[in-house]
Design a protein around this motif. Structure first.
Motif, PDB file in Angstrom:
ATOM      1  N   LEU A  61      13.150 -29.945 -33.424  1.00  0.00           N
ATOM      2  CA  LEU A  61      13.568 -30.731 -32.387  1.00  0.00           C
ATOM      3  C   LEU A  61      12.702 -31.902 -32.010  1.00  0.00           C
ATOM      4  CD1 LEU A  61      12.227 -29.063 -29.079  1.00  0.00           C
ATOM      5  CD2 LEU A  61      11.731 -28.219 -31.154  1.00  0.00           C
ATOM      6  N   ASP A  91      16.419 -32.609 -25.918  1.00  0.00           N
ATOM      7  CA  ASP A  91      17.028 -32.363 -24.451  1.00  0.00           C
ATOM      8  C   ASP A  91      17.749 -33.499 -24.065  1.00  0.00           C
ATOM      9  OD1 ASP A  91      14.105 -30.883 -24.592  1.00  0.00           O
ATOM     10  OD2 ASP A  91      15.511 -29.846 -23.518  1.00  0.00           O
ATOM     11  N   PHE A 135      19.758 -29.518 -25.980  1.00  0.00           N
ATOM     12  CA  PHE A 135      19.352 -28.043 -25.182  1.00  0.00           C
ATOM     13  C   PHE A 135      19.861 -28.538 -23.639  1.00  0.00           C
ATOM     14  CE2 PHE A 135      17.536 -26.792 -28.667  1.00  0.00           C
ATOM     15  CZ  PHE A 135      16.416 -27.860 -29.194  1.00  0.00           C
ATOM     16  N   ARG A 149      12.642 -27.718 -11.246  1.00  0.00           N
ATOM     17  CA  ARG A 149      13.677 -27.948 -12.043  1.00  0.00           C
ATOM     18  C   ARG A 149      15.080 -27.699 -11.379  1.00  0.00           C
ATOM     19  NH1 ARG A 149      12.193 -25.658 -17.993  1.00  0.00           N
ATOM     20  NH2 ARG A 149      13.205 -27.458 -18.312  1.00  0.00           N
ATOM     21  N   LYS A 188      21.153 -23.405 -20.455  1.00  0.00           N
ATOM     22  CA  LYS A 188      19.867 -22.547 -20.250  1.00  0.00           C
ATOM     23  C   LYS A 188      19.544 -22.502 -18.829  1.00  0.00           C
ATOM     24  CE  LYS A 188      17.568 -27.216 -20.802  1.00  0.00           C
ATOM     25  NZ  LYS A 188      16.766 -27.988 -21.359  1.00  0.00           N
ATOM     26  N   HIS A 189      18.608 -21.944 -18.464  1.00  0.00           N
ATOM     27  CA  HIS A 189      17.750 -20.865 -19.247  1.00  0.00           C
ATOM     28  C   HIS A 189      18.190 -19.471 -18.880  1.00  0.00           C
ATOM     29  CE1 HIS A 189      15.787 -24.852 -18.380  1.00  0.00           C
ATOM     30  NE2 HIS A 189      15.107 -24.595 -19.288  1.00  0.00           N
ATOM     31  N   MET A 232      19.924 -20.701 -24.705  1.00  0.00           N
ATOM     32  CA  MET A 232      18.659 -20.610 -24.469  1.00  0.00           C
ATOM     33  C   MET A 232      17.906 -19.587 -23.760  1.00  0.00           C
ATOM     34  SD  MET A 232      15.574 -23.532 -23.905  1.00  0.00           S
ATOM     35  CE  MET A 232      16.290 -24.693 -24.927  1.00  0.00           C
ATOM     36  N   PHE A 235      12.159 -18.459 -20.076  1.00  0.00           N
ATOM     37  CA  PHE A 235      10.537 -17.685 -19.886  1.00  0.00           C
ATOM     38  C   PHE A 235      10.299 -16.517 -19.157  1.00  0.00           C
ATOM     39  CE2 PHE A 235       8.922 -21.497 -22.228  1.00  0.00           C
ATOM     40  CZ  PHE A 235       9.412 -22.516 -21.538  1.00  0.00           C
ATOM     41  N   ASP A 267      13.195 -20.143 -25.400  1.00  0.00           N
ATOM     42  CA  ASP A 267      12.626 -21.583 -24.840  1.00  0.00           C
ATOM     43  C   ASP A 267      11.422 -21.373 -25.671  1.00  0.00           C
ATOM     44  OD1 ASP A 267      12.544 -22.840 -21.623  1.00  0.00           O
ATOM     45  OD2 ASP A 267      11.905 -23.756 -23.621  1.00  0.00           O
ATOM     46  N   TRP A 268      10.668 -22.746 -25.448  1.00  0.00           N
ATOM     47  CA  TRP A 268       9.418 -23.017 -26.257  1.00  0.00           C
ATOM     48  C   TRP A 268       8.281 -21.818 -26.156  1.00  0.00           C
ATOM     49  CZ3 TRP A 268       8.436 -28.132 -28.027  1.00  0.00           C
ATOM     50  CH2 TRP A 268       7.125 -28.394 -28.408  1.00  0.00           C
ATOM     51  N   GLU A 474      10.525 -29.940 -15.302  1.00  0.00           N
ATOM     52  CA  GLU A 474       9.583 -28.692 -15.562  1.00  0.00           C
ATOM     53  C   GLU A 474       8.147 -28.864 -15.193  1.00  0.00           C
ATOM     54  OE1 GLU A 474       9.529 -27.767 -19.892  1.00  0.00           O
ATOM     55  OE2 GLU A 474       8.372 -26.029 -19.404  1.00  0.00           O
TER      56      GLU A 474
END
Ligand code: GLC
Length: 727
Positions: A61, A91, A135, A149, A188-189, A232, A235, A267-268, A474
């Motif tokens: 990505l 994104d 994403f 968000r 997402k998410h 996705m 968290f 997610d990351w 975010e």
């Protein structure tokens, strides 16, 4: 390089069925190569180049540019044993290079067609440069504006959120994923990330299954039903089991109930963070829990790469589960046509990106996203030949803010500022003066004097205030919801100049602008409107465009009123002037501006509500019809909203729920008939036994211009209990 030999292997033969190609390729892959497909990394380095060549990376990505993506893709396709293309993700939430309003602004259009159009354009631009996976859409329901968000989604309502989720997926994915202009979507998410306690990003979510299913899941279900190819995982901890290791949501709901066949990306580093959550003692346990729960790809965690070989050797992970994840990922790569067309044409990309049609669409979307919150004395629209205008405020000539958070490859140089827009739309004779007044944040009031002087010299002052674009998105939560810094003081100071003021808000969340709401005659909510911001806002201010947007999220009087949302329960003591009811002593018990609110430069009259049948049998649908007439003197859009209340049920139900809306355009004097169809399934809910039912009884119908501005009401009665299967 792909395997030598003159017979083309099945997996490289596009005439073969995809499933056959997948099985053929899988049979040729080593365990290391299979695990490589489950690994995604951000950016491109010499280390990643080496890993790609060894077949240990399946996706990147945050790489972009046609030449760059071609260069990277060539390594995977031509320098590896099997030549499996990478899937490149980014994104792309509200535009790639042509930047549209932030999603909260797009939601304010209440127009799924424009949302679909902007997503389709974003996909065309990104795909032209080799990005085939976005994403997005972010479909988290948000009831707490402290959560930064909220800017990325469609606000507080599951129905509006579901309609927008479907439109985004259709726009991004188009008719066929193999189209040159298609990207695979990634709602997402997953799931309930917007329910973070205190509106604090990444925080704990603890909600009932009923709330999970009736508030947070519907937009994801709508996205899956629209054909989203990936999802996705989030968290957040969800009821004690983090969303990226939660078999109930990832398997029982997503796979067993909904039949989702795509793949799930974390997610990351959300897999690695299972250690912080305290449900994994090390990366091996984290990998085992995430993969077994249903997370197929590890974004930037480098956890799967470091653990899965050992877990298979130790018998803690079956190769079959790895094969299942690889199949899902390969299926998307085949569907995207990456094996046949792994490269893009840079010359074609140059013709597509930011072309005239795309810029025009950006203006259309920005205009439609603007919400007229207040317009006392019809101060707006301004005459374009007005003698003089003062344009004041830290966002009046700002190029960055209009792009909003997650602005992808948006370039501030492409932005039309509010000052530029007003200068371009005002007559040549109009004097336009400017003063910044203050910064978005900070304490300095040095600029106030100049601002007041400029205001005093003009017939009207446009105050452009709000947030910088990094104050939402975010990791951008705010404990207070007022105008940051000394901006409110600036508004109050200019107010003392006794010149008519129009307040233009640029922000990523509902703001508690209660002083302005009381004192400023005209207030325009512009959100972050994208690269055509200045033209769109000026078109609204001068009446070239009659605003028709509506709020997708409630504005509170103050942060202490949060959470406040329209589809709340009645409680045993609903708020009223009576002391002994559910309210605060020190603020009103109504919102500052309600969900669905938005004014127009014209007026609309609602009449002739018809509901049929009034006695509803299980086989029936409920048809609701009404007339809306433009009784003003200029064309305008109205978003006709349909709300329903289930008066008595086996569990408490919201006082009203949005079940339909239509944005219609009416010329002066024009009248249209608006129709809604309610199926019983749309009225269903989870009863006291968690069964999805419609129970017999009375239903109230409310139709209006906002959740509070109800113009027509009626009722119907459901005769029998009807149950619906989960699936
Ligand atoms: C971020 C965000 C997610 C985004 C991803 C890749 O942490 O939570 O929305 O898609 O990482 O940038």
């Amino acid at each position: 390089m792909r395997e030598a030999g003159n017979v083309k292997p099945i997996y490289l033969d596009p005439s073969q069925p995809v499933d056959k190609r997948i099985e053929d390729l899988l049979s040729r892959m080593t365990l290391e190569e299979k695990i490589g497909q489950l690994c995604q990394y951000s950016g491109f380095t010499s280390e990643y180049e080496k890993m790609i060549m060894e077949g240990r990376i399946g996706s990147l990505l945050n790489v972009f540019g046609a030449e760059e993506t071609n260069r990277i893709q060539k390594i995977a396709v031509e320098k590896t044993r099997l030549g499996i293309p990478l899937i490149l993700g980014l994104d792309v939430l509200h535009g790639y290079k042509t930047i549209f309003p932030i999603p909260l602004g797009l939601a304010s259009t209440w127009d799924p067609d424009i949302v679909r159009k902007t997503a389709s354009i974003a996909a065309a631009e990104a795909a032209a440069e080799g990005i085939r996976w976005t994403f997005a859409p972010m479909v988290d329901i948000a009831r707490d504006p402290r959560w930064g968000r909220i800017a990325e989604g469609a606000g507080e309502d599951p129905y509006l959120g579901s309609v927008m989720a479907k439109a985004y997926v259709e726009g991004f994915q188009g008719r066929e994923l193999s189209d040159l202009s298609a990207m695979v979507a990634c709602p997402k998410h997953y799931v309930a990330y917007g329910g973070a306690e205190g509106g604090r990003d990444y925080n704990t979510v603890d909600i009932s299954e009923r709330t999970l299913r009736e508030v947070y899941l519907p937009p994801f279900k709508a996205a899956v039903e629209a054909g989203a190819g990936t999802i996705m995982s989030a968290f957040n901890d969800l009821n004690g089991i983090p969303a990226s290791a939660n078999p109930f949501t990832l398997k029982t709901i997503l796979r067993d109930e909904w039949g989702f066949e795509g793949f799930v990306v974390s997610d990351w580093n959300a897999i690695g963070e299972l250690i912080n959550h305290g449900i994994a003692g090390d990366i091996f346990e984290a990998a085992e829990k995430a993969l077994k729960a249903g997370v197929d790809m590890d974004m930037q965690g480098d956890v799967y790469r470091r653990t899965l070989i050992q877990l298979v050797k130790d018998g803690r992970m079956s190769e079959e589960r790895i094969n299942e994840a690889v199949r899902r990922i390969l299926k998307i790569k085949f569907k995207l046509g990456l094996f046949e067309r792994p490269y893009v044409d840079p010359e074609r990309a140059k013709r597509i990106v930011k072309c005239k049609e795309h810029i025009e669409a950006a203006l259309e979307a920005a205009r439609k996203s603007i919400v007229l919150l207040k317009n006392d004395g019809s101060l707006l629209p301004l005459r374009r030949d007005i003698e003089s205008i003062a344009v004041i405020g830290p966002l009046a000539d700002d190029r960055e803010a209009p792009l909003g958070p997650w602005s992808c490859l948006g370039d501030p140089r492409d932005v039309v500022t509010v000052l530029e827009g007003i200068k371009s739309r005002a007559s040549a004779e109009t004097r336009v003066l400017y003063a910044k007044g203050c910064d978005v944040d900070g304490e300095s009031i040095e600029g106030f004097k100049e601002a007041v002087e400029v205001a005093r010299r003009c017939k009207v002052a446009i105050l452009v205030v709000g947030e910088s674009r990094d104050m939402s998105g975010e990791a951008a939560c705010r404990a207070f919801l007022g105008l940051p810094g000394v901006q409110e003081e600036l508004v109050k100071t200019v107010y003392e100049a006794r010149v008519p003021i129009v307040e233009v808000l640029m922000n990523g969340r509902p703001l508690s602008i209660s002083w302005s709401a009381e004192h400023i005659p005209a207030i325009v909510e512009a959100w972050f409107p994208g690269i055509q911001a200045g033209y769109a806002i000026a078109d609204v201010l001068f009446g070239n465009y009659n605003p028709g947007g509506k709020l997708p999220a409630t504005f509170p009087h103050t942060v202490g009123q949060v959470p406040i949302y329209y589809n709340h329960k009645n409680t045993g003591r609903p708020p009223s002037p009576d002391r002994w009811t559910s309210k605060y002593l020190d603020i009103p018990y109504t919102p500052l501006f309600p969900f669905g609110h938005g004014l127009s430069y014209t007026r609309f009259e609602y009449s002739d509500l018809e509901i049929s049948p009034r006695e509803v049998e299980p086989k029936d649908v409920v048809k609701i019809k009404l007339k809306v007439k433009n009784i003003g003197d200029r064309e305008g859009d109205e978003v006709v909203q349909l709300y329903v209340n289930d008066v008595v049920a086996s569990v408490t139900r919201p006082v009203k729920e949005l079940k339909g809306f239509k944005r219609i355009t009416l010329k002066p004097g024009e009248e249209k008939t608006v129709e809604f169809v309610l199926t019983l399934e749309m009225l269903s809910f989870l009863n006291h036994e968690m069964r999805r039912v419609v129970e017999p009884g009375l239903f109230k119908v409310m139709v209006g211009s906002s959740s509070e501005d109800i113009r027509l009401t009626g009722t119907f009665t459901v005769k029998n209990l009807v149950e619906f299967p989960w699936k």
